[in-house]
Scaffold this motif. Structure first.
Motif, PDB file in Angstrom:
ATOM      1  N   ALA A   1       0.923  -1.236  -0.026  1.00  0.00           N
ATOM      2  CA  ALA A   1      -0.122   0.039   0.108  1.00  0.00           C
ATOM      3  C   ALA A   1       0.898   1.276  -0.075  1.00  0.00           C
ATOM      4  O   ALA A   1       0.546   2.407  -0.673  1.00  0.00           O
ATOM      5  CB  ALA A   1      -0.935  -0.130   1.305  1.00  0.00           C
ATOM      6  N   PHE A   2       2.016   1.350   0.770  1.00  0.00           N
ATOM      7  CA  PHE A   2       2.950   2.300   0.787  1.00  0.00           C
ATOM      8  C   PHE A   2       3.525   2.655  -0.482  1.00  0.00           C
ATOM      9  O   PHE A   2       3.700   3.698  -0.920  1.00  0.00           O
ATOM     10  CB  PHE A   2       4.153   2.217   1.879  1.00  0.00           C
ATOM     11  N   HIS A   3       3.964   1.513  -1.237  1.00  0.00           N
ATOM     12  CA  HIS A   3       4.448   1.881  -2.546  1.00  0.00           C
ATOM     13  C   HIS A   3       3.432   2.261  -3.472  1.00  0.00           C
ATOM     14  O   HIS A   3       3.923   3.296  -4.362  1.00  0.00           O
ATOM     15  CB  HIS A   3       5.084   0.342  -2.967  1.00  0.00           C
ATOM     16  N   ASN A   4       2.291   1.609  -3.526  1.00  0.00           N
ATOM     17  CA  ASN A   4       1.212   2.177  -4.507  1.00  0.00           C
ATOM     18  C   ASN A   4       0.727   3.568  -4.342  1.00  0.00           C
ATOM     19  O   ASN A   4       0.881   4.265  -5.385  1.00  0.00           O
ATOM     20  CB  ASN A   4       0.242   1.105  -4.571  1.00  0.00           C
ATOM     21  N   GLU A   5       0.714   3.874  -3.081  1.00  0.00           N
ATOM     22  CA  GLU A   5       0.698   5.415  -2.996  1.00  0.00           C
ATOM     23  C   GLU A   5       1.617   6.360  -3.267  1.00  0.00           C
ATOM     24  O   GLU A   5       1.342   7.251  -3.668  1.00  0.00           O
ATOM     25  CB  GLU A   5      -0.003   5.335  -1.324  1.00  0.00           C
ATOM     26  N   PHE A   6       2.976   5.866  -2.498  1.00  0.00           N
ATOM     27  CA  PHE A   6       3.967   6.752  -3.258  1.00  0.00           C
ATOM     28  C   PHE A   6       4.009   6.845  -4.646  1.00  0.00           C
ATOM     29  O   PHE A   6       4.315   8.082  -4.850  1.00  0.00           O
ATOM     30  CB  PHE A   6       5.119   5.943  -2.556  1.00  0.00           C
ATOM     31  N   LEU A   7       4.050   5.807  -5.512  1.00  0.00           N
ATOM     32  CA  LEU A   7       4.123   6.039  -6.833  1.00  0.00           C
ATOM     33  C   LEU A   7       2.836   6.774  -7.616  1.00  0.00           C
ATOM     34  O   LEU A   7       2.954   6.971  -8.802  1.00  0.00           O
ATOM     35  CB  LEU A   7       4.293   4.728  -7.445  1.00  0.00           C
ATOM     36  N   SER A   8       1.723   6.766  -6.819  1.00  0.00           N
ATOM     37  CA  SER A   8       0.401   7.239  -7.396  1.00  0.00           C
ATOM     38  C   SER A   8       0.637   8.979  -7.908  1.00  0.00           C
ATOM     39  O   SER A   8      -0.371   9.339  -8.248  1.00  0.00           O
ATOM     40  CB  SER A   8      -0.718   7.095  -6.414  1.00  0.00           C
ATOM     41  N   PHE A   9       1.671   9.497  -7.118  1.00  0.00           N
ATOM     42  CA  PHE A   9       1.756  11.010  -7.209  1.00  0.00           C
ATOM     43  C   PHE A   9       2.461  11.358  -8.494  1.00  0.00           C
ATOM     44  O   PHE A   9       3.154  12.431  -8.379  1.00  0.00           O
ATOM     45  CB  PHE A   9       2.151  11.519  -6.095  1.00  0.00           C
ATOM     46  N   GLY A  10       2.940  10.299  -9.363  1.00  0.00           N
ATOM     47  CA  GLY A  10       3.696  10.691 -10.570  1.00  0.00           C
ATOM     48  C   GLY A  10       5.030  10.754  -9.952  1.00  0.00           C
ATOM     49  O   GLY A  10       5.439  10.494  -8.889  1.00  0.00           O
ATOM     50  N   SER A  11       6.025  11.670 -10.842  1.00  0.00           N
ATOM     51  CA  SER A  11       7.239  11.256 -10.255  1.00  0.00           C
ATOM     52  C   SER A  11       7.620  12.932  -9.792  1.00  0.00           C
ATOM     53  O   SER A  11       8.598  13.724 -10.191  1.00  0.00           O
ATOM     54  CB  SER A  11       8.005  11.757 -11.615  1.00  0.00           C
ATOM     55  N   ALA A  12       6.782  13.155  -8.591  1.00  0.00           N
ATOM     56  CA  ALA A  12       7.270  14.563  -7.865  1.00  0.00           C
ATOM     57  C   ALA A  12       8.144  14.506  -6.861  1.00  0.00           C
ATOM     58  O   ALA A  12       8.640  13.352  -6.840  1.00  0.00           O
ATOM     59  CB  ALA A  12       5.689  14.872  -7.024  1.00  0.00           C
ATOM     60  N   PRO A  13       8.848  15.488  -6.555  1.00  0.00           N
ATOM     61  CA  PRO A  13       9.964  15.408  -5.583  1.00  0.00           C
ATOM     62  C   PRO A  13       9.340  14.752  -4.251  1.00  0.00           C
ATOM     63  O   PRO A  13       8.085  14.705  -3.917  1.00  0.00           O
ATOM     64  CB  PRO A  13      10.134  16.919  -5.157  1.00  0.00           C
ATOM     65  N   VAL A  14      10.283  13.917  -3.633  1.00  0.00           N
ATOM     66  CA  VAL A  14      10.143  13.003  -2.314  1.00  0.00           C
ATOM     67  C   VAL A  14       9.259  13.787  -1.344  1.00  0.00           C
ATOM     68  O   VAL A  14       8.461  13.398  -0.864  1.00  0.00           O
ATOM     69  CB  VAL A  14      11.028  12.470  -1.981  1.00  0.00           C
ATOM     70  N   ALA A  15       9.685  15.122  -1.124  1.00  0.00           N
ATOM     71  CA  ALA A  15       9.455  15.887  -0.133  1.00  0.00           C
ATOM     72  C   ALA A  15       7.910  16.344  -0.311  1.00  0.00           C
ATOM     73  O   ALA A  15       6.968  16.187   0.510  1.00  0.00           O
ATOM     74  CB  ALA A  15      10.043  17.342   0.028  1.00  0.00           C
ATOM     75  N   THR A  16       7.600  16.582  -1.770  1.00  0.00           N
ATOM     76  CA  THR A  16       6.066  16.823  -2.006  1.00  0.00           C
ATOM     77  C   THR A  16       5.327  15.498  -2.037  1.00  0.00           C
ATOM     78  O   THR A  16       4.110  15.704  -1.294  1.00  0.00           O
ATOM     79  CB  THR A  16       6.343  17.220  -3.665  1.00  0.00           C
ATOM     80  N   ILE A  17       5.707  14.418  -2.191  1.00  0.00           N
ATOM     81  CA  ILE A  17       5.221  13.163  -2.128  1.00  0.00           C
ATOM     82  C   ILE A  17       4.694  12.992  -0.571  1.00  0.00           C
ATOM     83  O   ILE A  17       3.625  12.563  -0.285  1.00  0.00           O
ATOM     84  CB  ILE A  17       5.771  12.057  -2.527  1.00  0.00           C
ATOM     85  N   ALA A  18       5.959  13.397   0.282  1.00  0.00           N
ATOM     86  CA  ALA A  18       5.824  13.027   1.485  1.00  0.00           C
ATOM     87  C   ALA A  18       4.691  13.923   2.196  1.00  0.00           C
ATOM     88  O   ALA A  18       3.521  13.526   2.976  1.00  0.00           O
ATOM     89  CB  ALA A  18       6.957  13.338   2.419  1.00  0.00           C
ATOM     90  N   GLU A  19       4.297  15.148   1.860  1.00  0.00           N
ATOM     91  CA  GLU A  19       3.426  16.267   2.346  1.00  0.00           C
ATOM     92  C   GLU A  19       2.001  15.654   1.683  1.00  0.00           C
ATOM     93  O   GLU A  19       1.053  15.650   2.637  1.00  0.00           O
ATOM     94  CB  GLU A  19       3.705  17.463   1.680  1.00  0.00           C
ATOM     95  N   LEU A  20       1.954  15.043   0.484  1.00  0.00           N
ATOM     96  CA  LEU A  20       0.610  14.652   0.040  1.00  0.00           C
ATOM     97  C   LEU A  20       0.161  13.598   0.791  1.00  0.00           C
ATOM     98  O   LEU A  20      -0.986  13.409   1.061  1.00  0.00           O
ATOM     99  CB  LEU A  20       0.846  14.317  -1.628  1.00  0.00           C
ATOM    100  N   MET A  21       1.240  12.367   0.909  1.00  0.00           N
ATOM    101  CA  MET A  21       0.569  11.309   1.651  1.00  0.00           C
ATOM    102  C   MET A  21       0.324  11.651   3.276  1.00  0.00           C
ATOM    103  O   MET A  21      -0.570  10.868   3.719  1.00  0.00           O
ATOM    104  CB  MET A  21       1.849  10.399   1.820  1.00  0.00           C
ATOM    105  N   THR A  22       0.842  12.561   3.634  1.00  0.00           N
ATOM    106  CA  THR A  22       0.604  13.106   5.168  1.00  0.00           C
ATOM    107  C   THR A  22      -0.782  13.584   5.133  1.00  0.00           C
ATOM    108  O   THR A  22      -1.836  13.287   5.958  1.00  0.00           O
ATOM    109  CB  THR A  22       1.551  14.105   5.699  1.00  0.00           C
ATOM    110  N   ASP A  23      -1.070  14.539   4.245  1.00  0.00           N
ATOM    111  CA  ASP A  23      -2.647  15.058   3.910  1.00  0.00           C
ATOM    112  C   ASP A  23      -3.645  14.046   3.761  1.00  0.00           C
ATOM    113  O   ASP A  23      -4.698  14.231   3.907  1.00  0.00           O
ATOM    114  CB  ASP A  23      -2.673  16.255   2.751  1.00  0.00           C
TER     115      ASP A  23
END
Length: 605
Positions: free
Chosen positions: A583-605
């Protein structure tokens, strides 16, 4: 090094970018000023709601960029203006600069804080991308000193090998692009002011590969159903383009000799100020370049200690009659030297890669590590000649988000092409242990899998303007994750070789900063790579070549990897027993190739 749709490195404006429209008809002479480029003065009425208004703005800017640079559009899978070869002269640079200033002004007028977290991330990506393009155009100015930027082959190769339309239609598009090749290289000669010797030599090698592409076009055309007039026109344009490239190569060879004799060619080293600026725009990390360099030094020491524990464990198995050396680096080196003897035969190197790909896919499926798409197979092929010469033996060329159904290619340079001595050295470097890690990195669940997910992202901005550190960092993260989950049955030999691979990633960051900022020379760089990172001579020499041809990109592997690992462990601590790796991998990759810091913020939200 992988390409990941970055085959368009020759595009001098959109170099910071990463990659279904109908085939265009003739809309005026290809490459003419009145046939490309958006009308930057056009105002579009936007919806009142902030989210909808931003979507309109983002789509408008993307449309303008696709129009401004048909070559970039081709790499993204948009072929509407594929017949137009951009002539990168001063007039074109002026229009590009005007567009960028206007686009940034339109973004600045927008209320970023009124957007949802997803749209704020798109805003930041788009703004960074536009600023990056502006910096490359006006500050970095690679069009003045990198002759290797000028090569017509890349987009033509995509048109020839991507079945977005019948071959006959694609050949017509290619013919129209070929009609302006002479004008293109005339502009290239006038644009170059202070070329480096290294980029001049690369330009010679890669443009020689373009000649082989012209032969492929002629071969494909011979079997196509073209009219007599179409065939005659295409033959004439191939011959004219070939002549233009031969003249360009001859001009470059004379330039190379003059630069070598005079001894005053521009240095390939970027220097601290430009390096930090490029790092901030390309990597988009929480670290500065100097901070990442210091973290990499500490990680190198940690890896040496981890690898030494494995070497002590393995030593009696492989050297039962030899005493354990006192020096840790000597112990590690001895085991790596011994394990490097276990190789794939030269003639079976590419076949072995083809054999491993389905096994990796099955392992990911069976262990529920990541969602895959069996309907989009990976095609392993020999690296086209016009893409060789960068020091990379393997790369991935993926379709853009506008044509996600197109083939994804795993490019492998035949080792025989390096000559017997260097081929033997590469076989030791990419032995049977390291080859597994290479395939994880480049293919499954590395670049190939990540790009499949990126092309499914609902955000076109995130798919188009991918962050290189996230892309490379994911591939490095995938290597260790696969071993942690049991790939290779936890063999200490594989873990030791993975340590060597990860040490290469860390050394990449150290090397790049040391060379471009601290002035490290070739001999010291080779010594570090061979004695402290245990690389074969061939790999070290190719890495030195690469660091003379690029800047910052070599740091992206470690920067992205470190941030992804940190994010995963934070999520694991927060979720405890409920943490699900798939689930972590699928969610992480669902945000496209955004910067990791951006993905971390989106996953938290």
């Amino acid at each position: 090094m992988r390409l990941v749709s970055l085959a368009g490195l020759a595009l001098f404006v959109l170099v910071a970018c990463r990659q279904e429209s109908p085939v265009s008809g003739a809309a005026g002479p290809a490459g003419q000023a009145d046939s490309v480029g958006p009308d930057v003065s056009t105002e579009q009425a936007a919806p009142a709601h902030p989210e909808a208004a931003f979507e309109v703005l983002a789509q408008s800017l993307i449309d303008d960029m696709l129009t401004l640079n048909p070559e970039w559009a081709i790499y993204q899978g948009d072929y509407a203006k594929a017949d137009r070869l951009t002539i990168p002269d001063a007039e074109y640079r002026g229009r590009a600069d005007a567009f960028l200033s206007d686009a940034l002004a339109r973004l600045a007028d927008f209320d970023r804080l009124a957007l949802s977290p997803h749209s704020r991330a798109d805003y930041d990506l788009l703004e960074n991308h536009l600023r990056s393009m502006q910096w490359y155009l006006n500050t970095y100015r690679g069009w003045e000193w990198q002759p290797s930027r000028y090569n017509v082959a890349g987009p033509i190769g995509v048109l020839l090998n991507t079945e977005f339309a019948p071959l006959e239609q694609r050949l017509v598009l290619i013919g129209r692009r070929l009609d302006n090749v002479q004008a293109y290289y005339d502009v290239a000669r006038r644009s170059l002011q202070s070329p480096t010797l290294q980029h001049t030599e690369l330009a010679i090698r890669q443009n020689q590969g373009a000649l082989a592409l012209f032969e492929s076009i002629a071969t494909r055309a011979a079997a196509a159903e073209l009219s007599n007039e179409q065939r005659r026109t295409l033959d004439e344009r191939i011959a004219s383009a070939r002549s233009a490239v031969i003249d360009w190569i001859g001009w470059l060879e004379r330039l190379r000799d003059e630069l070598a004799d005079a001894g005053h060619a521009r240095s390939f080293r970027l220097g601290e100020m430009l390096y930090e600026q490029k790092f901030a725009l390309d990597i988009q990390s929480a670290f500065s370049a100097a901070e990442l360099y210091q973290r990499a030094l500490a990680e190198k020491a940690r890896l040496h200690a981890e690898m030494d524990e494995l070497a002590v464990e393995l030593w009696p198995r492989y050297f039962p009659d030899e005493p354990l050396p006192d020096a840790p680096l000597e112990r590690i080196s001895g085991l790596i030297e011994r394990l490097s003897d276990e190789q794939v035969p030269l003639e079976g190197f590419i076949d072995e890669i083809r054999r491993q790909i389905p096994r990796l896919a099955e392992f990911v499926r069976a262990n529920r590590l990541l969602e895959q798409d069996p309907d989009k197979p990976l095609v392993v092929r020999e690296t086209p000649e016009y893409m060789r010469g960068t020091g990379a033996i393997a790369s991935v060329s993926a379709p853009g988000p506008f044509n996600p159904g197109a083939e994804t290619y795993y490019n492998v340079t035949p080792l025989e092409s390096y000559g017997p001595d260097q081929a033997a050295s590469y076989l030791r470097e990419y032995n049977q242990w390291m080859l597994q890690i290479l395939n994880i990195h480049e293919a499954i669940p590395g670049h190939y899998t990540q790009l499949l997910h990126a092309n499914r992202s609902p955000s076109l901005v995130k798919s188009l303007f991918g962050n290189g550190a996230m892309i490379e960092g994911w591939a490095v993260y995938a290597e260790r994750m696969m071993l942690e989950q049991g790939w290779g049955d936890h063999a200490p030999e594989l873990w030791l070789m993975h340590g060597k691979w990860l040490l290469r990633v860390v050394s990449n960051a150290i090397l790049d900063y040391s060379v471009h900022v601290l002035g490290m020379e070739r001999d010291e760089a080779l010594r570090m790579m061979q004695e402290e990172a245990f690389q074969e001579r061939s790999e070290a020499e190719q890495k030195w070549l690469r660091v003379t041809l690029s800047q910052v990109q070599l740091t992206s592997y470690y920067a992205g990897y470190a941030e992804i690992r940190d994010l995963r462990e934070r999520r694991r601590q927060i979720e405890g027993d409920a943490f699900d790796l798939e689930a972590f991998h699928n969610e992480f990759l669902s945000f496209g190739s955004a910067p990791v810091a951006t993905i971390a913020e989106l996953m938290t939200d």
